[in-house]
Motif scaffolding. Structure first.
Motif, PDB file in Angstrom:
ATOM      1  N   ARG A 161       0.821  -1.217   0.000  1.00 21.63           N
ATOM      2  CA  ARG A 161       0.000   0.000   0.000  1.00 21.63           C
ATOM      3  C   ARG A 161       0.853   1.264   0.000  1.00 21.63           C
ATOM      4  O   ARG A 161       0.458   2.284  -0.569  1.00 21.63           O
ATOM      5  CB  ARG A 161      -0.936   0.011   1.211  1.00 21.63           C
ATOM      6  CG  ARG A 161      -2.044  -1.045   1.141  1.00 21.63           C
ATOM      7  CD  ARG A 161      -3.099  -0.788   2.191  1.00 21.63           C
ATOM      8  NE  ARG A 161      -3.749   0.498   1.948  1.00 21.63           N
ATOM      9  CZ  ARG A 161      -4.095   1.352   2.919  1.00 21.63           C
ATOM     10  NH1 ARG A 161      -3.819   1.073   4.170  1.00 21.63           N
ATOM     11  NH2 ARG A 161      -4.683   2.474   2.629  1.00 21.63           N
ATOM     12  N   PHE A 162       2.023   1.211   0.651  1.00 24.58           N
ATOM     13  CA  PHE A 162       2.827   2.425   0.789  1.00 24.58           C
ATOM     14  C   PHE A 162       3.938   2.531  -0.251  1.00 24.58           C
ATOM     15  O   PHE A 162       4.683   3.517  -0.266  1.00 24.58           O
ATOM     16  CB  PHE A 162       3.438   2.482   2.192  1.00 24.58           C
ATOM     17  CG  PHE A 162       2.415   2.523   3.299  1.00 24.58           C
ATOM     18  CD1 PHE A 162       1.158   3.083   3.087  1.00 24.58           C
ATOM     19  CD2 PHE A 162       2.695   1.990   4.552  1.00 24.58           C
ATOM     20  CE1 PHE A 162       0.205   3.123   4.097  1.00 24.58           C
ATOM     21  CE2 PHE A 162       1.752   2.031   5.575  1.00 24.58           C
ATOM     22  CZ  PHE A 162       0.503   2.594   5.337  1.00 24.58           C
ATOM     23  N   ALA A 163       4.079   1.553  -1.123  1.00 25.40           N
ATOM     24  CA  ALA A 163       5.150   1.581  -2.126  1.00 25.40           C
ATOM     25  C   ALA A 163       5.046   2.828  -2.992  1.00 25.40           C
ATOM     26  O   ALA A 163       3.957   3.224  -3.416  1.00 25.40           O
ATOM     27  CB  ALA A 163       5.074   0.330  -2.993  1.00 25.40           C
ATOM     28  N   GLY A 164       6.197   3.489  -3.225  1.00 23.62           N
ATOM     29  CA  GLY A 164       6.239   4.669  -4.068  1.00 23.62           C
ATOM     30  C   GLY A 164       5.840   5.953  -3.391  1.00 23.62           C
ATOM     31  O   GLY A 164       5.784   7.006  -4.030  1.00 23.62           O
ATOM     32  N   ARG A 165       5.577   5.913  -2.084  1.00 23.44           N
ATOM     33  CA  ARG A 165       5.143   7.105  -1.365  1.00 23.44           C
ATOM     34  C   ARG A 165       6.205   7.555  -0.364  1.00 23.44           C
ATOM     35  O   ARG A 165       7.076   6.779   0.028  1.00 23.44           O
ATOM     36  CB  ARG A 165       3.816   6.834  -0.657  1.00 23.44           C
ATOM     37  CG  ARG A 165       2.706   6.424  -1.638  1.00 23.44           C
ATOM     38  CD  ARG A 165       1.414   6.156  -0.924  1.00 23.44           C
ATOM     39  NE  ARG A 165       0.986   7.339  -0.171  1.00 23.44           N
ATOM     40  CZ  ARG A 165       0.000   7.321   0.721  1.00 23.44           C
ATOM     41  NH1 ARG A 165      -0.644   6.195   0.981  1.00 23.44           N
ATOM     42  NH2 ARG A 165      -0.340   8.414   1.360  1.00 23.44           N
ATOM     43  N   LYS A 166       6.133   8.801   0.047  1.00 23.21           N
ATOM     44  CA  LYS A 166       7.118   9.386   0.954  1.00 23.21           C
ATOM     45  C   LYS A 166       6.482   9.665   2.317  1.00 23.21           C
ATOM     46  O   LYS A 166       5.271   9.833   2.434  1.00 23.21           O
ATOM     47  CB  LYS A 166       7.664  10.695   0.379  1.00 23.21           C
ATOM     48  CG  LYS A 166       8.318  10.555  -0.991  1.00 23.21           C
ATOM     49  CD  LYS A 166       9.591   9.724  -0.910  1.00 23.21           C
ATOM     50  CE  LYS A 166      10.296   9.687  -2.269  1.00 23.21           C
ATOM     51  NZ  LYS A 166      11.501   8.836  -2.231  1.00 23.21           N
ATOM     52  N   GLY A 167       7.337   9.768   3.318  1.00 24.17           N
ATOM     53  CA  GLY A 167       6.871  10.120   4.656  1.00 24.17           C
ATOM     54  C   GLY A 167       6.604   8.902   5.515  1.00 24.17           C
ATOM     55  O   GLY A 167       6.622   7.754   5.060  1.00 24.17           O
ATOM     56  N   SER A 168       6.366   9.168   6.812  1.00 25.15           N
ATOM     57  CA  SER A 168       6.071   8.093   7.758  1.00 25.15           C
ATOM     58  C   SER A 168       4.588   7.758   7.681  1.00 25.15           C
ATOM     59  O   SER A 168       3.734   8.587   8.023  1.00 25.15           O
ATOM     60  CB  SER A 168       6.456   8.511   9.177  1.00 25.15           C
ATOM     61  OG  SER A 168       7.856   8.705   9.276  1.00 25.15           O
ATOM     62  N   LEU A 169       4.288   6.547   7.236  1.00 23.59           N
ATOM     63  CA  LEU A 169       2.902   6.174   6.945  1.00 23.59           C
ATOM     64  C   LEU A 169       2.409   5.001   7.782  1.00 23.59           C
ATOM     65  O   LEU A 169       1.198   4.831   7.934  1.00 23.59           O
ATOM     66  CB  LEU A 169       2.769   5.817   5.457  1.00 23.59           C
ATOM     67  CG  LEU A 169       3.130   6.929   4.478  1.00 23.59           C
ATOM     68  CD1 LEU A 169       3.249   6.371   3.067  1.00 23.59           C
ATOM     69  CD2 LEU A 169       2.077   8.025   4.530  1.00 23.59           C
ATOM     70  N   GLY A 170       3.312   4.181   8.310  1.00 21.93           N
ATOM     71  CA  GLY A 170       2.896   2.994   9.044  1.00 21.93           C
ATOM     72  C   GLY A 170       3.517   2.918  10.421  1.00 21.93           C
ATOM     73  O   GLY A 170       4.713   3.160  10.591  1.00 21.93           O
ATOM     74  N   LEU A 171       2.699   2.614  11.429  1.00 21.64           N
ATOM     75  CA  LEU A 171       3.159   2.456  12.806  1.00 21.64           C
ATOM     76  C   LEU A 171       2.851   1.042  13.269  1.00 21.64           C
ATOM     77  O   LEU A 171       1.712   0.586  13.175  1.00 21.64           O
ATOM     78  CB  LEU A 171       2.460   3.461  13.720  1.00 21.64           C
ATOM     79  CG  LEU A 171       2.719   3.319  15.226  1.00 21.64           C
ATOM     80  CD1 LEU A 171       4.187   3.547  15.553  1.00 21.64           C
ATOM     81  CD2 LEU A 171       1.823   4.289  16.019  1.00 21.64           C
ATOM     82  N   VAL A 172       3.880   0.349  13.741  1.00 22.89           N
ATOM     83  CA  VAL A 172       3.719  -1.006  14.262  1.00 22.89           C
ATOM     84  C   VAL A 172       4.062  -0.992  15.741  1.00 22.89           C
ATOM     85  O   VAL A 172       5.184  -0.624  16.122  1.00 22.89           O
ATOM     86  CB  VAL A 172       4.619  -2.011  13.520  1.00 22.89           C
ATOM     87  CG1 VAL A 172       4.412  -3.423  14.078  1.00 22.89           C
ATOM     88  CG2 VAL A 172       4.339  -1.986  12.021  1.00 22.89           C
ATOM     89  N   LEU A 173       3.122  -1.381  16.586  1.00 24.25           N
ATOM     90  CA  LEU A 173       3.333  -1.430  18.031  1.00 24.25           C
ATOM     91  C   LEU A 173       3.366  -2.881  18.504  1.00 24.25           C
ATOM     92  O   LEU A 173       2.538  -3.694  18.081  1.00 24.25           O
ATOM     93  CB  LEU A 173       2.217  -0.687  18.768  1.00 24.25           C
ATOM     94  CG  LEU A 173       2.113   0.823  18.526  1.00 24.25           C
ATOM     95  CD1 LEU A 173       0.887   1.379  19.240  1.00 24.25           C
ATOM     96  CD2 LEU A 173       3.373   1.539  18.999  1.00 24.25           C
ATOM     97  N   ALA A 174       4.310  -3.186  19.386  1.00 28.30           N
ATOM     98  CA  ALA A 174       4.418  -4.522  19.963  1.00 28.30           C
ATOM     99  C   ALA A 174       4.843  -4.375  21.421  1.00 28.30           C
ATOM    100  O   ALA A 174       5.442  -3.372  21.798  1.00 28.30           O
ATOM    101  CB  ALA A 174       5.431  -5.359  19.183  1.00 28.30           C
TER     102      ALA A 174
END
Length: 416
Positions: free
Chosen positions: A64-77
């Motif tokens: 989904r985020f391929a080719g885009r700039k910036g921080s787009l995904g957050l993974v919490l564990a």
């Protein structure tokens, strides 16, 4: 059901990355979770530990985020170890699409993490506590995040991270995709999901509380003072690696000393170990430097080690759900293994609760009291009871009586 990654709607670049890491066939959780996640829908995924949950959320977000700039995904564990383990496959698949990531966890240099965030990596992988620290200091912004992953959500709630999660969620855009993955879906997780997810697709490839199918389970009903003799006996049966769970840091350290005195190369993993010590223990266990890894439940989730021959529950877990996660450490991916549990007569109610959430009985196995290894260890224990010298009580007992001292600790003092 799809039997190949090609049929899940993934790009040629991602399929190439999958081939490079020898992912040949999707697991059930991947088959069911990837298509709705690729479509941008919220997903609740329930699967036993070791069934491929990480790729089930990493692959669609990378696409989904391929080719885009910036921080787009957050993974919490919930733990540092799990965040690091998520970073490995995410890095492989993100790099294939030109995406970047950074890890934000406690116990490491915060200023270096702040600098890494200034580069606006596509993915931020974090533990809740450290991320809140960065939010409070104004060092991170989450307003552009379009994808949120909550991995081991039940564990995060069990560990008391709800206030931190609420603080983080308040900084995220209301319109976002949320992927929640958990090995168990209890009332707390259900309530959280109802409040925070939008029309989620629920994917439950195993019933909540179901252990990994390939784990052979055994339950030994023992006297407290027999645990050490039984542990040594099980280790003598084969030369397989062993992950031994104890219910407290103090107990884990005592089991470690027992194993080391008996000649088993071992390491320990618990909250009092430094980050470097934890890393060395995990790497040594993975690489075969250590045969045994003694751990508290900090390692029950997200411990990514291939081919663990046996899991030994020296003590029962504090939470019945943690039993599922512990035995999931053996039977990861295509591997199989044995999960042995030691229970005393006082543990009957805990065993009953574990069996209730698993919807099945753990097979009872006789304690091998006639085994020569067991008898030798038991004889040493009995001898130590008759003549416990002061040096033996306090420290540095001779190897011949070390076993007895360890077992006597269980027999005369209630473990903390």
């Amino acid at each position: 059901m799809s039997d190949s990654f090609e049929r899940l709607g993934l790009s040629p670049e991602t399929l190439g990355a999958l081939r490079r890491v020898r992912f040949t066939q999707p697991t059930p959780i991947q088959v069911q979770a990837i298509p709705p996640a690729l479509a941008g829908k919220d997903v609740i995924g329930c699967a036993a530990t070791g069934t491929g949950k990480t790729a089930a959320y990493v692959l669609p977000l990378v696409e989904r985020f391929a080719g885009r700039k910036g921080s787009l995904g957050l993974v919490l564990a919930p733990t540092r170890e799990l965040v690091r383990q998520i970073a490995e496959p995410l890095g492989v698949f993100a790099e294939a699409r030109g995406l970047t990531h950074t890890v934000v966890i406690g116990g490491e240099d915060m200023s270096a993490q702040v600098e890494a965030l200034k580069a606006h990596p596509t993915f931020v992988l974090a533990t809740p506590g450290r991320l809140v620290d960065l939010l409070e200091s104004g060092s991170v912004s989450l307003y552009r995040m379009e994808g949120l992953v909550l991995d081991e959500a039940d564990r995060m709630l069990d560990m008391g991270f709800l206030p931190q999660l609420e603080r983080i969620l308040a900084e995220l855009p209301r319109k976002r995709q949320t992927l929640l993955f958990s090995a168990t879906l209890g009332p707390d997780v259900g309530r959280f999901a109802r409040e925070r997810l939008y029309k989620p697709v629920r994917v439950e490839v195993t019933r909540s509380g179901t252990p990994a199918e390939r784990a052979e389970q055994r339950l030994y009903i023992v006297k407290p003072e027999e645990k050490s003799a039984l542990l040594l006996t099980l280790l003598a049966e084969s030369d397989s690696t062993a992950l031994v769970f104890a219910k407290s840091k103090e107990r884990a350290d005592k089991v470690l000393r027992l194993l080391q005195r008996e000649g088993h190369k071992s390491a320990v993993l618990h909250a009092d170990r430094t980050q470097n010590q934890r890393r060395q223990a995990l790497e040594g266990f993975r690489e075969g430097t250590y045969r045994c890894l003694v751990a508290t439940d900090i390692a029950a989730r997200g411990l990514d080690v291939e081919d663990v021959g046996q899991v030994i529950n020296y003590d029962l877990p504090h939470s019945p759900e943690d039993y599922v996660h512990r035995i999931g450490r053996t039977a990861r991916a295509q591997a199989s293994g044995v999960a042995s549990t030691f229970a005393t007569s006082r543990d009957k109610h805990v065993v009953a609760e574990i069996e209730r959430i698993m919807r099945g009985q753990i097979p009872r196995v006789p304690v091998p009291r006639e085994d020569p290894v067991f008898q030798e260890a038991w004889t040493r224990f009995l001898a130590s009871q008759k003549d416990p010298g002061p040096a033996q009580k306090d420290s540095g007992a001779a190897p011949g009586k070390a076993q007895g001292r360890h077992a006597r600790t269980h027999g005369k003092r209630r473990p903390r």
